[in-house]
Design a protein around this motif. Sequence first.
Motif, PDB file in Angstrom:
ATOM      1  N   ARG A  55      12.289   2.374   4.649  1.00  0.00           N
ATOM      2  CA  ARG A  55      12.760   3.140   5.908  1.00  0.00           C
ATOM      3  C   ARG A  55      12.628   4.579   5.466  1.00  0.00           C
ATOM      4  O   ARG A  55      13.231   5.126   4.433  1.00  0.00           O
ATOM      5  N   CYS A  56      12.221   5.408   6.533  1.00  0.00           N
ATOM      6  CA  CYS A  56      12.234   6.997   6.409  1.00  0.00           C
ATOM      7  C   CYS A  56      13.729   7.407   6.556  1.00  0.00           C
ATOM      8  O   CYS A  56      14.197   6.852   7.398  1.00  0.00           O
ATOM      9  N   GLN A  57      14.226   8.277   5.805  1.00  0.00           N
ATOM     10  CA  GLN A  57      15.445   8.937   5.746  1.00  0.00           C
ATOM     11  C   GLN A  57      15.383   9.876   6.863  1.00  0.00           C
ATOM     12  O   GLN A  57      16.642  10.248   7.300  1.00  0.00           O
ATOM     13  N   ASN A  58      14.496  10.173   7.518  1.00  0.00           N
ATOM     14  CA  ASN A  58      14.341  11.071   8.456  1.00  0.00           C
ATOM     15  C   ASN A  58      14.774  10.166   9.732  1.00  0.00           C
ATOM     16  O   ASN A  58      13.728   9.554  10.457  1.00  0.00           O
ATOM     17  N   GLU A  59      15.765  10.578  10.543  1.00  0.00           N
ATOM     18  CA  GLU A  59      16.270   9.717  11.682  1.00  0.00           C
ATOM     19  C   GLU A  59      15.390  10.077  12.995  1.00  0.00           C
ATOM     20  O   GLU A  59      15.292   8.939  13.817  1.00  0.00           O
ATOM     21  N   GLU A  60      14.812  11.170  12.779  1.00  0.00           N
ATOM     22  CA  GLU A  60      13.993  11.384  13.950  1.00  0.00           C
ATOM     23  C   GLU A  60      12.554  10.596  13.934  1.00  0.00           C
ATOM     24  O   GLU A  60      11.990  10.406  15.100  1.00  0.00           O
ATOM     25  N   CYS A  61      12.308  10.536  12.587  1.00  0.00           N
ATOM     26  CA  CYS A  61      11.077   9.751  12.359  1.00  0.00           C
ATOM     27  C   CYS A  61      11.502   7.976  12.779  1.00  0.00           C
ATOM     28  O   CYS A  61      10.709   7.345  13.390  1.00  0.00           O
ATOM     29  N   GLY A  62      11.905   7.759  11.579  1.00  0.00           N
ATOM     30  CA  GLY A  62      12.714   6.169  11.714  1.00  0.00           C
ATOM     31  C   GLY A  62      11.427   5.047  11.245  1.00  0.00           C
ATOM     32  O   GLY A  62      11.750   4.072  11.407  1.00  0.00           O
ATOM     33  N   HIS A  63      10.443   5.722  10.606  1.00  0.00           N
ATOM     34  CA  HIS A  63       9.398   4.678  10.371  1.00  0.00           C
ATOM     35  C   HIS A  63       9.875   3.574   9.321  1.00  0.00           C
ATOM     36  O   HIS A  63      10.449   4.216   8.546  1.00  0.00           O
ATOM     37  N   VAL A  64       9.576   2.394   9.676  1.00  0.00           N
ATOM     38  CA  VAL A  64       9.686   1.334   8.499  1.00  0.00           C
ATOM     39  C   VAL A  64       8.422   0.778   8.128  1.00  0.00           C
ATOM     40  O   VAL A  64       7.680   0.574   8.990  1.00  0.00           O
ATOM     41  N   PHE A  65       8.082   0.584   6.947  1.00  0.00           N
ATOM     42  CA  PHE A  65       6.690   0.096   6.253  1.00  0.00           C
ATOM     43  C   PHE A  65       6.796  -0.393   5.264  1.00  0.00           C
ATOM     44  O   PHE A  65       7.918  -0.634   4.413  1.00  0.00           O
ATOM     45  N   VAL A  66       5.928  -1.470   4.856  1.00  0.00           N
ATOM     46  CA  VAL A  66       5.924  -2.255   3.570  1.00  0.00           C
ATOM     47  C   VAL A  66       4.582  -1.774   2.732  1.00  0.00           C
ATOM     48  O   VAL A  66       3.582  -1.286   3.034  1.00  0.00           O
ATOM     49  N   ALA A  67       4.995  -1.484   1.431  1.00  0.00           N
ATOM     50  CA  ALA A  67       4.162  -1.149   0.415  1.00  0.00           C
ATOM     51  C   ALA A  67       4.067  -2.090  -0.822  1.00  0.00           C
ATOM     52  O   ALA A  67       4.795  -2.916  -0.662  1.00  0.00           O
ATOM     53  N   GLY A  68       3.056  -2.053  -1.582  1.00  0.00           N
ATOM     54  CA  GLY A  68       2.801  -3.004  -2.536  1.00  0.00           C
ATOM     55  C   GLY A  68       3.120  -2.373  -3.978  1.00  0.00           C
ATOM     56  O   GLY A  68       2.414  -1.227  -4.161  1.00  0.00           O
ATOM     57  N   LEU A  69       3.730  -3.020  -4.739  1.00  0.00           N
ATOM     58  CA  LEU A  69       3.663  -2.809  -6.103  1.00  0.00           C
ATOM     59  C   LEU A  69       2.939  -3.683  -6.726  1.00  0.00           C
ATOM     60  O   LEU A  69       3.349  -4.707  -7.016  1.00  0.00           O
ATOM     61  N   GLU A  70       1.975  -3.152  -7.756  1.00  0.00           N
ATOM     62  CA  GLU A  70       0.789  -4.255  -8.368  1.00  0.00           C
ATOM     63  C   GLU A  70       0.800  -3.907  -9.936  1.00  0.00           C
ATOM     64  O   GLU A  70       0.612  -2.785 -10.029  1.00  0.00           O
ATOM     65  N   VAL A  71       0.859  -4.955 -10.529  1.00  0.00           N
ATOM     66  CA  VAL A  71       0.277  -4.856 -12.032  1.00  0.00           C
ATOM     67  C   VAL A  71      -1.248  -4.642 -12.015  1.00  0.00           C
ATOM     68  O   VAL A  71      -1.819  -5.559 -11.534  1.00  0.00           O
ATOM     69  N   LEU A  72      -1.862  -3.454 -12.326  1.00  0.00           N
ATOM     70  CA  LEU A  72      -3.238  -3.309 -12.565  1.00  0.00           C
ATOM     71  C   LEU A  72      -3.945  -3.554 -13.926  1.00  0.00           C
ATOM     72  O   LEU A  72      -4.784  -4.169 -13.807  1.00  0.00           O
ATOM     73  N   ARG A  73      -3.269  -3.457 -15.023  1.00  0.00           N
ATOM     74  CA  ARG A  73      -3.669  -3.474 -16.250  1.00  0.00           C
ATOM     75  C   ARG A  73      -2.949  -3.470 -17.248  1.00  0.00           C
ATOM     76  O   ARG A  73      -1.860  -2.687 -17.136  1.00  0.00           O
ATOM     77  N   THR A  74      -3.021  -3.921 -18.663  1.00  0.00           N
ATOM     78  CA  THR A  74      -2.487  -3.747 -19.830  1.00  0.00           C
ATOM     79  C   THR A  74      -2.767  -2.574 -20.568  1.00  0.00           C
ATOM     80  O   THR A  74      -3.952  -2.416 -20.806  1.00  0.00           O
ATOM     81  N   LEU A  75      -1.710  -1.826 -21.001  1.00  0.00           N
ATOM     82  CA  LEU A  75      -1.930  -0.752 -21.728  1.00  0.00           C
ATOM     83  C   LEU A  75      -1.493  -1.168 -23.219  1.00  0.00           C
ATOM     84  O   LEU A  75      -2.096  -0.528 -24.147  1.00  0.00           O
ATOM     85  N   SER A  76      -0.387  -1.972 -23.491  1.00  0.00           N
ATOM     86  CA  SER A  76      -0.175  -2.313 -24.810  1.00  0.00           C
ATOM     87  C   SER A  76       0.124  -4.003 -24.740  1.00  0.00           C
ATOM     88  O   SER A  76       0.904  -4.530 -23.692  1.00  0.00           O
ATOM     89  N   LEU A  77      -0.519  -4.554 -25.393  1.00  0.00           N
ATOM     90  CA  LEU A  77      -0.482  -6.046 -25.441  1.00  0.00           C
ATOM     91  C   LEU A  77       1.123  -6.476 -25.704  1.00  0.00           C
ATOM     92  O   LEU A  77       1.922  -5.990 -26.545  1.00  0.00           O
ATOM     93  N   SER A  78       1.274  -7.524 -24.782  1.00  0.00           N
ATOM     94  CA  SER A  78       2.737  -8.064 -24.928  1.00  0.00           C
ATOM     95  C   SER A  78       2.743  -8.862 -26.457  1.00  0.00           C
ATOM     96  O   SER A  78       1.999  -9.777 -26.813  1.00  0.00           O
TER      97      SER A  78
END
Length: 108
Positions: A55-78
Motif C-alpha cells: 500500500r502506498c504511504q501517500n494518502e493522496e495516491c492510495g495505490h495498492v498493488f501486488v509484487a512478486g518475490l522470486e528465487v532466481l538462481r543459486t550463488l552458493s550451494l546449500s
Amino acid sequence: MSTNVTQQKSLSCCWNLLEGLKMRVIGLPCPHCEQSVRAIKSRTMSPMLKEITYRCQNEECGHVFVAGLEVLRTLSLSAQPNYAVKIPISQHARASALNQLSLNLQVA
C-alpha cells in the motif's frame, strides 16, 4: 484472531528479525507517485515465489498493488539442499562446484 491481525503480526515478526540482523530490507517505490510503500500482507505461492501486497504511504495516491518475490538462481550451494526444489545455479557457483569436485582428494 482475524486473518488481517495474524498477517500483520507475522510481518511484524519478520521485520523485527530483519532489524535484529541489521539487514537492509529492499523496498520499491509506488509505481505511480514514487513515494514509499508498506507491505500489508504476503502469500507464499511456492518455495520459490511469494506474492506481497503493498500500500502506498501517500494518502493522496492510495495505490495498492501486488509484487512478486522470486528465487532466481543459486550463488552458493546449500549444505542442506531440498532436492524437491529446483533452483538454477549461477555460472560462478557451477564453476566453483566443478572445481571443488575436480580436486585430487587422495589420502596420503
